[in-house]
Design an enzyme around this catalytic site. Structure first.
Site, PDB file in Angstrom:
ATOM      1  CB  CYS A  37      15.530 -36.900   7.923  1.00 28.95           C
ATOM      2  SG  CYS A  37      17.175 -36.172   7.692  1.00 28.95           S
ATOM      3  CB  CYS A  67      -0.320  14.808  -4.284  1.00 35.35           C
ATOM      4  SG  CYS A  67      -1.703  15.614  -3.429  1.00 35.35           S
ATOM      5  CG  HIS A 125      -4.403  14.005  -6.521  1.00 41.66           C
ATOM      6  ND1 HIS A 125      -3.450  13.573  -5.631  1.00 41.66           N
ATOM      7  CD2 HIS A 125      -3.991  13.573  -7.755  1.00 41.66           C
ATOM      8  CE1 HIS A 125      -2.513  12.898  -6.281  1.00 41.66           C
ATOM      9  NE2 HIS A 125      -2.824  12.896  -7.569  1.00 41.66           N
TER      10      HIS A 125
END
Length: 424
Positions: free
Chosen positions: A2, A86, A378
């Protein structure tokens, strides 16, 4: 069959012992390892076989790595953006560059008196500084700092875009409250009446002189401050194209032809301002309301001078960002803007004789930039690692920066450090 994997205790033990033997072989010297291998085999092998094993071990043996040059890497570590954070990352990068604050937080001088130290922002900042200066090349995740800010400054909670200057003030205020027990026995030497590490570094004093235009009597008020918020002089709030200027020898100066400078803003900040007929003051000498002029000057300079440029304008429902380029110097002399200079009646370019020259001089430490619009912007930072080494920090990414990049940046906050305290 098996082909299933079968776990066996004895086989596992044999595999473990074999692995340990191989590790010993790899870490030992090639000569000893080859002899051990020959003895373990229990077989008489030829000299050529041992030589080949010796060569093989020399190849697979871990080689001692050359020591990396860490001069420009220790303290440089990116910060993961946790969702519009940020504004937090750029301030953290700037704070980690302040030598006095770094020495305090990395030397365990803080005495936490809070019932729950996990809620202490100074303790968290100490851990954060240790992480930033650990030498790890992977970006740090400042989730604990963000969580504590949400707890102690609820107006900054959530994942909305926030203002970096507002965040700086919130952090300083909480650090100030959480570090007051560190210096209770020391006499305060700053205008705020507190000798905590935050007040030692950031607290300066503004002198406000209000002069009656009738009798010319002067009313003086001195207030502590953590930064200097600067307006743009006159009508310079219109956008100016930066394409017409090429960086040359002026990169280290703030007197670029055709452009505003930090010095211009400071001169505007400390100019005598006529308050007008709608803002009369009650003169104690005249005993009546009179027109007056008001002038701000620096009474006491802080260790770190932080300048905030008012780029965001709110006029009723109208909101906009002012994109005007304002140049700034790498070294700044604050002598012309001192109250002592005004009182002595000296010219702006003549330093007072009763103070050391370096006491009023500063070196640029960090720059916070804002990119984009008011609605969709940003923040990034430019930080100084060595005297002439500058790096751009954009959340998790850190790259080497040039003076030209700094010159063309739309700065929002500037951090200057006293030259007299700089180590050679």
């Amino acid at each position: 069959m098996c082909k299933d994997y079968v776990y066996d205790k004895d086989i596992e033990q044999i595999a473990k012992e074999t692995k340990e033997k191989m590790l010993k072989l790899l870490t030992s010297t090639s000569t000893d390892a080859s002899q051990q291998l020959c003895m373990a085999s229990g077989v008489e092998e030829k000299q050529s076989t041992c030589e080949s094993q010796e060569q093989h071990l020399e190849l697979v043996k871990p080689k001692r790595k050359r020591r990396r040059e860490l001069v420009y890497t220790i303290g440089l570590r990116g910060l993961i953006n946790l969702g519009n954070t940020c504004f937090m990352n750029c301030i953290v990068q700037a704070l980690t560059r302040i030598p006095v604050l770094k020495d305090f937080l990395l030397s365990d001088k803080h005495k936490c008196m809070m019932n729950s130290p996990s809620l202490c922002l100074v303790c968290e900042m100490s851990s954060l500084f240790q992480a930033m200066y650990s030498g790890s090349p992977t970006p740090h995740i400042p989730y604990k700092l963000l969580h504590l800010i949400w707890i102690h400054a609820e107006h900054l909670a959530g994942y909305r875009q926030q203002d970096a200057h507002e965040f700086l003030f919130a952090v300083l205020d909480v650090l100030h409250k959480h570090s007051q027990d560190d210096s209770v026995e020391e006499e305060a030497s700053n205008p705020n009446g507190c000798n905590c590490i935050i007040d030692q570094i950031f607290t300066g004093a503004l002198q406000s002189d209000v002069t009656c235009q009738t009798c010319y009597s002067v009313s003086t008020t001195i207030d502590p401050c953590w930064d200097f918020s600067l307006d743009l002089p006159g009508n310079y709030t219109t956008f100016r194209s930066r394409s017409s200027y090429r960086a040359d020898s002026a990169v280290c100066r703030d007197d670029m032809p055709g452009f505003l400078s930090l010095t211009d803003c400071l001169q505007w900040f400390t100019r005598p301002e006529h308050l007008g007929s709608n803002a009369k003051i009650k003169c104690s000498t005249c005993q009546s309301y009179q027109e007056a002029t008001k002038q701000l000057t620096m009474k006491k300079l802080p260790t770190v001078a932080c300048f905030h440029l008012k780029r965001f304008e709110h006029l009723g429902r109208r909101r906009r960002k002012i994109n005007t380029l304002v140049s700034f110097p790498l070294e700044l002399d604050m002598t012309p803007f001192l109250a002592s200079t005004k009182e002595s009646g000296m010219k702006a370019d003549q330093p007072p004789t009763d103070c050391a020259p370096d006491e009023n001089k500063y070196s640029l430490l960090a720059v916070i930039n804002h990119h984009g619009t008011l609605e969709s912007g940003h923040y990034t930072s430019l930080i100084r690692q060595q005297k002439d080494q500058w790096f751009s920090c954009d959340d998790a990414f850190i790259t080497k920066a040039t003076l030209e990049e700094m010159l063309y940046s739309e700065w929002y906050l500037l951090f200057y450090y006293k030259k007299s305290l700089e180590k050679e």
